[in-house]
Design a protein around this motif. Sequence first.
Motif, mmCIF file in Angstrom:
data_model
loop_
_atom_site.group_PDB
_atom_site.id
_atom_site.type_symbol
_atom_site.label_atom_id
_atom_site.label_comp_id
_atom_site.label_asym_id
_atom_site.label_seq_id
_atom_site.Cartn_x
_atom_site.Cartn_y
_atom_site.Cartn_z
ATOM 1 N N GLN A 292 0.643 -1.455 -0.069
ATOM 2 C CA GLN A 292 0.240 0.221 0.266
ATOM 3 C C GLN A 292 1.666 1.533 0.087
ATOM 4 O O GLN A 292 1.645 1.616 1.162
ATOM 5 C CB GLN A 292 -0.906 0.355 1.534
ATOM 6 N N THR B 138 -8.141 0.738 -2.495
ATOM 7 C CA THR B 138 -6.261 0.449 -2.920
ATOM 8 C C THR B 138 -5.544 -1.078 -2.418
ATOM 9 O O THR B 138 -5.061 -1.180 -3.427
ATOM 10 C CB THR B 138 -5.600 1.522 -2.091
ATOM 11 N N LYS C 244 -5.206 -4.299 2.639
ATOM 12 C CA LYS C 244 -4.084 -3.284 3.726
ATOM 13 C C LYS C 244 -3.817 -4.402 4.668
ATOM 14 O O LYS C 244 -4.434 -4.859 6.199
ATOM 15 C CB LYS C 244 -4.833 -2.354 4.094
#
Length: 356
Positions: A177, A234, A237
């Motif tokens: 990330q 995204t 994580k």
Amino acid sequence: MSKVHIVHVEKELPKCCRHTNEILPFVELWLADQDKRFKRKVIKIFEGAGVDKRYSIMDAEEVFTATSFEEKNNIYAREVKKLGTSVLHKALENSNWKPHSLDYIITVSCTGIMIPSLDAYIIENLSLRQDIVRLPVTEMGCAAGVSALIYASNFLKSNPNKRVAIIAVESPSATFQLNDFSMANMVSAAIFGDGAACVLLSSESEAKGPVIIAEEMYHFNNATHLMGFDLTNTGLKMILDPSVPQVISDNFPDIVHPFLKKNGISIKDVDHLIFHPGGKKIVETVERLFGSLGKNIDDTREVLKEYGNMSSVTVLYVLERFLNRRIPVGSYGLVLSFGPGFSAQRVLLKWEGDNN
């Protein structure tokens, strides 16, 4: 009940490889806008992680480039299909097994998302039998390599003259990330690498290799928060609680000693420790615990140094080192890994007769 033999372990690595000192310039550029003290701390984490080099499905420039979850996951899916197919093909070739001789295929991966799962593509690519039994193992993280050994063992114990292939393929680099500056992301970036492994097991009477004597899982109470992934816009994580080494240490006696006692032995009877290298702190914690019992986990430390933590794959690289040695008859080995849940997975091996 049939005896279950671990017949062969094969490794396969992606094309990209960087030593840690080659990655540090990318880390410094990534952290250019961060506080200087924070940057120094992160660089020290990388330098002190006990990882000399690592392999990746992407070169460093691509890992440190801002892309969408979809783009990274597409790379993951493309590359794990190649690695999974290749590592099984090599394992079969080196064991003189025909693809159609497999009865059961277990695929292991948690660092990306694919539906159909990896096993479906491997079946297609290698023309495996149409009646082969499939089991994809996901969402179990670093523990899943040993989990797959447990599932394979239970299948084979109940089914004589059968063959199983476990294919574990992980790409933690695909989960990196870029905009996460938490310590969990820093530590995971410093220790993780990509790789693949295949384990072939058999319940055939003529099979050779160490025998799985027993297997067991251990689930920690009130510990689901310690390790895992959050699924964000995204990507995946990292969740990695700093208390993990202490939790392992506190529970260590309950994880190891009752399991061995059930099987009529104690830790002094175990000659070989096949431990998953989660990271330097976990390795040091377990090394201290086993060291106090007169044992060592040198192979675990060496695998971490050479490849980094490849999640579920890594313990299978440690196992491969033992299968490539001439182990004295009657020797015991303990396979041990920890992962999300939080859980510990254990397998007890014995090298018997002429089955080396």
